[in-house]
Design an enzyme around this catalytic site. Sequence first.
Site, short mmCIF file in Angstrom:
data_model
loop_
_atom_site.label_atom_id
_atom_site.label_comp_id
_atom_site.label_asym_id
_atom_site.label_seq_id
_atom_site.Cartn_x
_atom_site.Cartn_y
_atom_site.Cartn_z
N HIS A 94 31.62 35.09 49.66
CA HIS A 94 31.62 35.63 48.30
C HIS A 94 32.90 36.45 48.08
O HIS A 94 33.36 37.14 48.98
CB HIS A 94 30.38 36.49 48.07
N GLU A 96 33.42 39.19 46.68
CA GLU A 96 33.31 40.63 46.96
C GLU A 96 33.49 40.89 48.45
O GLU A 96 34.06 41.91 48.85
CB GLU A 96 31.95 41.15 46.45
N GLU A 166 33.28 30.20 41.94
CA GLU A 166 33.13 31.46 41.23
C GLU A 166 34.50 32.03 40.87
O GLU A 166 35.13 32.71 41.69
CB GLU A 166 32.38 32.47 42.11
N GLY A 172 30.52 39.36 37.06
CA GLY A 172 30.09 40.70 36.65
C GLY A 172 30.81 41.24 35.44
O GLY A 172 30.68 42.41 35.09
P1 PGA Z 1 27.41 37.64 37.98
O1 PGA Z 1 27.67 37.46 39.57
O2 PGA Z 1 26.39 36.59 37.60
O3 PGA Z 1 26.89 39.03 37.86
O4 PGA Z 1 28.72 37.42 37.31
C1 PGA Z 1 27.79 36.18 40.12
C2 PGA Z 1 28.09 36.30 41.60
O5 PGA Z 1 28.88 37.17 41.98
O6 PGA Z 1 27.57 35.53 42.43
#
Ligand code: PGA
Length: 255
Positions: A94, A96, A166, A172
């Site tokens: 991911h 993050e 993504e 987010g």
């Molecule tokens: P989000 O996050 O739907 O809040 O944009 C998606 C993710 O990070 O998997």
Amino acid sequence: MRTPIIAANWKMHKTIQDALDFVKEAKDDLNAITGSDKAICAPAVLLAPLKDALAGSNILLGAQNMHWETHGAFTGEISPLMLQGLVDLVIIGHSERRQMFGETDETVNKKIKAALAHDITPIFAFGETLEQNQSGEAAIICSNQVKAGLDGIQVDDAKRVILAYEPIWAIGTGISATPEDANRIIGSVVRATLGELYGEAVAQEMRIQYGGSMKPANVEELMAQPELDGGLVGGASLNPETFIPLVKAAAAARS
Ligand code: PGA
């Protein structure tokens, strides 16, 4: 036809009680939806109670990260051996984790291999930054990340991987990629790359989710795009009222 999968990514949200409350409210409704797979990817401490709470349903359970070694001096880490039998899925790579916890294409690749070796389905996440998107580099960045993440993985294992495109600028932020752009990257870039690696037939079988501000207001137009095989969902997955409609819409779009 590929079965879509909508996966909740709860990130660092919910106590054990919150998680159990969610399941109590959502389990029967989610379980009754046919035509789409559905999963909850939760923080590690919630996994054992969630496994019990989800028993008897078709809702899949996933972790959000793991180490690639089976055991050792890795304080704070969780191994594939610990997750094997407990979860169905694990999110790997991911953005993050890449941005804040030092994950690289190499560690992502090791983790995907470890998941596959322990019968855990990896949800392999990748995507470009806003800067890369604006400078026209989305395609090359995504293609390179996919190749690096799947490096050395043979076709029979690769088939079991779920990919999640993504775009980082859409996570987010409330701003999702346009359905057409998401479809173009997933089809013409990611699936094309999978075709180069594993052949066209296999590429057509593999599931590729979209992630980034998927919500009830945009799920129908996203799922109307033929290349999208569901979503990896953060914010909108935290409440049954916003999560259940996503699974319903995915099922309806492919029925
Ligand atoms: P989000 O996050 O739907 O809040 O944009 C998606 C993710 O990070 O998997």
